[in-house]
Design a protein around this motif. Structure first.
Motif, PDB file in Angstrom:
ATOM      1  N   LEU A   1      30.336  -0.089 -13.587  1.00  0.00           N
ATOM      2  CA  LEU A   1      29.582  -1.180 -14.201  1.00  0.00           C
ATOM      3  C   LEU A   1      29.048  -2.105 -13.117  1.00  0.00           C
ATOM      4  CD1 LEU A   1      31.454  -3.958 -14.088  1.00  0.00           C
ATOM      5  CD2 LEU A   1      32.581  -2.876 -15.991  1.00  0.00           C
ATOM      6  N   LYS A   2      27.993  -2.797 -13.471  1.00  0.00           N
ATOM      7  CA  LYS A   2      27.427  -3.828 -12.603  1.00  0.00           C
ATOM      8  C   LYS A   2      27.668  -5.157 -13.292  1.00  0.00           C
ATOM      9  CE  LYS A   2      23.172  -5.476 -10.457  1.00  0.00           C
ATOM     10  NZ  LYS A   2      21.716  -5.267 -10.321  1.00  0.00           N
ATOM     11  N   VAL A   3      28.205  -6.113 -12.548  1.00  0.00           N
ATOM     12  CA  VAL A   3      28.454  -7.448 -13.083  1.00  0.00           C
ATOM     13  C   VAL A   3      27.625  -8.444 -12.279  1.00  0.00           C
ATOM     14  CG1 VAL A   3      30.542  -7.723 -11.681  1.00  0.00           C
ATOM     15  CG2 VAL A   3      30.221  -9.155 -13.657  1.00  0.00           C
ATOM     16  N   SER A   4      26.897  -9.303 -12.978  1.00  0.00           N
ATOM     17  CA  SER A   4      26.106 -10.359 -12.345  1.00  0.00           C
ATOM     18  C   SER A   4      26.674 -11.693 -12.797  1.00  0.00           C
ATOM     19  CB  SER A   4      24.638 -10.255 -12.753  1.00  0.00           C
ATOM     20  OG  SER A   4      24.112  -9.003 -12.356  1.00  0.00           O
ATOM     21  N   PHE A   5      26.781 -12.636 -11.843  1.00  0.00           N
ATOM     22  CA  PHE A   5      27.421 -13.911 -12.154  1.00  0.00           C
ATOM     23  C   PHE A   5      26.890 -15.005 -11.232  1.00  0.00           C
ATOM     24  CE2 PHE A   5      29.809 -11.489  -9.121  1.00  0.00           C
ATOM     25  CZ  PHE A   5      30.188 -12.390  -8.143  1.00  0.00           C
ATOM     26  N   PRO A   6      26.918 -16.259 -11.711  1.00  0.00           N
ATOM     27  CA  PRO A   6      26.475 -17.372 -10.866  1.00  0.00           C
ATOM     28  C   PRO A   6      27.533 -17.706  -9.811  1.00  0.00           C
ATOM     29  CG  PRO A   6      27.228 -18.191 -12.986  1.00  0.00           C
ATOM     30  CD  PRO A   6      27.283 -16.684 -13.054  1.00  0.00           C
ATOM     31  N   HIS A   7      27.059 -18.047  -8.603  1.00  0.00           N
ATOM     32  CA  HIS A   7      27.979 -18.421  -7.525  1.00  0.00           C
ATOM     33  C   HIS A   7      27.248 -19.369  -6.579  1.00  0.00           C
ATOM     34  CE1 HIS A   7      31.336 -18.060  -4.767  1.00  0.00           C
ATOM     35  NE2 HIS A   7      30.495 -17.779  -3.798  1.00  0.00           N
ATOM     36  N   HIS A   8      27.662 -20.632  -6.561  1.00  0.00           N
ATOM     37  CA  HIS A   8      27.062 -21.656  -5.703  1.00  0.00           C
ATOM     38  C   HIS A   8      25.540 -21.729  -5.868  1.00  0.00           C
ATOM     39  CE1 HIS A   8      30.872 -22.435  -3.800  1.00  0.00           C
ATOM     40  NE2 HIS A   8      30.985 -21.190  -3.403  1.00  0.00           N
ATOM     41  N   GLY A   9      25.086 -21.697  -7.107  1.00  0.00           N
ATOM     42  CA  GLY A   9      23.663 -21.829  -7.384  1.00  0.00           C
ATOM     43  C   GLY A   9      22.860 -20.549  -7.257  1.00  0.00           C
ATOM     44  N   ASN A  10      23.490 -19.477  -6.807  1.00  0.00           N
ATOM     45  CA  ASN A  10      22.809 -18.178  -6.698  1.00  0.00           C
ATOM     46  C   ASN A  10      23.343 -17.231  -7.757  1.00  0.00           C
ATOM     47  OD1 ASN A  10      21.338 -18.901  -4.336  1.00  0.00           O
ATOM     48  ND2 ASN A  10      23.196 -18.559  -3.123  1.00  0.00           N
ATOM     49  N   ASN A  11      22.596 -16.164  -8.011  1.00  0.00           N
ATOM     50  CA  ASN A  11      23.060 -15.132  -8.937  1.00  0.00           C
ATOM     51  C   ASN A  11      23.542 -13.948  -8.108  1.00  0.00           C
ATOM     52  OD1 ASN A  11      23.634 -14.105 -11.450  1.00  0.00           O
ATOM     53  ND2 ASN A  11      21.628 -13.166 -11.697  1.00  0.00           N
ATOM     54  N   ASN A  12      24.851 -13.743  -8.051  1.00  0.00           N
ATOM     55  CA  ASN A  12      25.445 -12.646  -7.303  1.00  0.00           C
ATOM     56  C   ASN A  12      25.689 -11.461  -8.220  1.00  0.00           C
ATOM     57  OD1 ASN A  12      25.467 -14.286  -5.103  1.00  0.00           O
ATOM     58  ND2 ASN A  12      27.692 -14.482  -4.964  1.00  0.00           N
ATOM     59  N   SER A  13      25.835 -10.295  -7.622  1.00  0.00           N
ATOM     60  CA  SER A  13      26.208  -9.121  -8.405  1.00  0.00           C
ATOM     61  C   SER A  13      27.160  -8.257  -7.595  1.00  0.00           C
ATOM     62  CB  SER A  13      24.978  -8.322  -8.839  1.00  0.00           C
ATOM     63  OG  SER A  13      24.268  -7.852  -7.725  1.00  0.00           O
ATOM     64  N   ALA A  14      27.949  -7.477  -8.328  1.00  0.00           N
ATOM     65  CA  ALA A  14      28.919  -6.571  -7.717  1.00  0.00           C
ATOM     66  C   ALA A  14      29.084  -5.374  -8.639  1.00  0.00           C
ATOM     67  CB  ALA A  14      30.257  -7.270  -7.522  1.00  0.00           C
ATOM     68  N   PHE A  15      29.558  -4.278  -8.075  1.00  0.00           N
ATOM     69  CA  PHE A  15      29.849  -3.092  -8.867  1.00  0.00           C
ATOM     70  C   PHE A  15      31.357  -2.955  -9.001  1.00  0.00           C
ATOM     71  CE2 PHE A  15      25.620  -2.310  -7.303  1.00  0.00           C
ATOM     72  CZ  PHE A  15      24.980  -1.831  -8.425  1.00  0.00           C
ATOM     73  N   GLY A  16      31.789  -2.460 -10.145  1.00  0.00           N
ATOM     74  CA  GLY A  16      33.203  -2.260 -10.398  1.00  0.00           C
ATOM     75  C   GLY A  16      33.413  -1.056 -11.291  1.00  0.00           C
ATOM     76  N   ARG A  17      34.661  -0.897 -11.791  1.00  0.00           N
ATOM     77  CA  ARG A  17      35.017   0.205 -12.685  1.00  0.00           C
ATOM     78  C   ARG A  17      35.680  -0.363 -13.920  1.00  0.00           C
ATOM     79  NH1 ARG A  17      32.733   4.871 -11.399  1.00  0.00           N
ATOM     80  NH2 ARG A  17      34.022   5.865 -12.947  1.00  0.00           N
ATOM     81  N   ALA A  18      35.161  -0.009 -15.067  1.00  0.00           N
ATOM     82  CA  ALA A  18      35.803  -0.380 -16.330  1.00  0.00           C
ATOM     83  C   ALA A  18      36.901   0.640 -16.603  1.00  0.00           C
ATOM     84  CB  ALA A  18      34.785  -0.381 -17.464  1.00  0.00           C
ATOM     85  N   ASN A  19      38.074   0.150 -17.048  1.00  0.00           N
ATOM     86  CA  ASN A  19      39.179   1.072 -17.302  1.00  0.00           C
ATOM     87  C   ASN A  19      39.756   0.977 -18.710  1.00  0.00           C
ATOM     88  OD1 ASN A  19      40.747  -1.293 -17.114  1.00  0.00           O
ATOM     89  ND2 ASN A  19      40.995  -0.991 -14.921  1.00  0.00           N
ATOM     90  N   SER A  20      39.356  -0.047 -19.467  1.00  0.00           N
ATOM     91  CA  SER A  20      39.785  -0.119 -20.866  1.00  0.00           C
ATOM     92  C   SER A  20      38.691  -0.799 -21.686  1.00  0.00           C
ATOM     93  CB  SER A  20      41.113  -0.883 -21.008  1.00  0.00           C
ATOM     94  OG  SER A  20      40.964  -2.235 -20.653  1.00  0.00           O
ATOM     95  N   LEU A  21      38.628  -0.420 -22.954  1.00  0.00           N
ATOM     96  CA  LEU A  21      37.572  -0.909 -23.842  1.00  0.00           C
ATOM     97  C   LEU A  21      38.171  -1.177 -25.212  1.00  0.00           C
ATOM     98  CD1 LEU A  21      34.464  -1.275 -24.474  1.00  0.00           C
ATOM     99  CD2 LEU A  21      34.489   1.141 -25.132  1.00  0.00           C
ATOM    100  N   SER A  22      37.773  -2.294 -25.810  1.00  0.00           N
ATOM    101  CA  SER A  22      38.104  -2.570 -27.204  1.00  0.00           C
ATOM    102  C   SER A  22      36.848  -3.099 -27.861  1.00  0.00           C
ATOM    103  CB  SER A  22      39.241  -3.598 -27.319  1.00  0.00           C
ATOM    104  OG  SER A  22      38.761  -4.901 -27.058  1.00  0.00           O
ATOM    105  N   ARG A  23      36.908  -3.315 -29.165  1.00  0.00           N
ATOM    106  CA  ARG A  23      35.742  -3.863 -29.857  1.00  0.00           C
ATOM    107  C   ARG A  23      35.421  -5.275 -29.409  1.00  0.00           C
ATOM    108  NH1 ARG A  23      35.663  -2.839 -36.099  1.00  0.00           N
ATOM    109  NH2 ARG A  23      33.663  -3.823 -35.720  1.00  0.00           N
ATOM    110  N   GLY A  24      36.387  -5.967 -28.821  1.00  0.00           N
ATOM    111  CA  GLY A  24      36.180  -7.353 -28.422  1.00  0.00           C
ATOM    112  C   GLY A  24      36.018  -7.598 -26.939  1.00  0.00           C
ATOM    113  N   GLY A  25      36.291  -6.576 -26.098  1.00  0.00           N
ATOM    114  CA  GLY A  25      36.186  -6.819 -24.670  1.00  0.00           C
ATOM    115  C   GLY A  25      36.440  -5.578 -23.837  1.00  0.00           C
ATOM    116  N   ILE A  26      36.516  -5.815 -22.538  1.00  0.00           N
ATOM    117  CA  ILE A  26      36.649  -4.706 -21.594  1.00  0.00           C
ATOM    118  C   ILE A  26      37.547  -5.138 -20.445  1.00  0.00           C
ATOM    119  CG2 ILE A  26      34.612  -5.335 -20.205  1.00  0.00           C
ATOM    120  CD1 ILE A  26      33.847  -2.314 -20.312  1.00  0.00           C
TER     121      ILE A  26
END
Length: 118
Positions: A26-51
């Motif tokens: 997965l790719k996650v994008s998030f705000p950090h010190h006024g910039n939009n950063n992104s990182a890649f990770g691995r999802a390992n569990s999934l439910s109807r409400g979250g991951i």
């Protein structure tokens, strides 16, 4: 559709939705010190409400992030918002926010087709 999970760490018997094993990039994008950063990770569990995911960077609990991933039983990439609810090192628990009907259907299909975690 907006789904909410409890903010406390609950055991499997007290969870609102069952968790299912997945292994997707997965790719996650998030705000950090006024910039939009992104990182890649691995999802390992999934439910109807979250991951649950391993994301090798520091993201504060409470941060709203954007996720991009392709679920195992879906051909189309899903783009959605989530909030970081828990963090243990680089292991994160994320709650889905404002899911479209299309993405909700992808999640339900994948929860139905994968191994349930204990």
């Amino acid at each position: 559709m907006e789904l909410h999970m409890s903010h406390t760490d609950q055991g499997p018997a007290e969870r609102r939705w069952s968790r299912h094993k997945i292994d997707v990039r997965l790719k996650v994008s998030f705000p950090h010190h006024g910039n939009n950063n992104s990182a890649f990770g691995r999802a390992n569990s999934l439910s109807r409400g979250g991951i649950g995911a391993y994301i090798p960077c520091t993201i504060p609990v409470g941060t709203t992030v954007s996720l991009e991933l392709t679920f195992p039983y879906s051909a189309k990439e899903a783009r959605l918002e989530a909030v970081i609810r828990t963090c243990d090192g680089f292991r994160y628990g994320l709650e889905f926010m404002r899911l479209s009907d299309e993405v909700q259907e992808m999640i339900v299909k994948n929860c139905s087709g994968t191994e349930q975690l204990q």
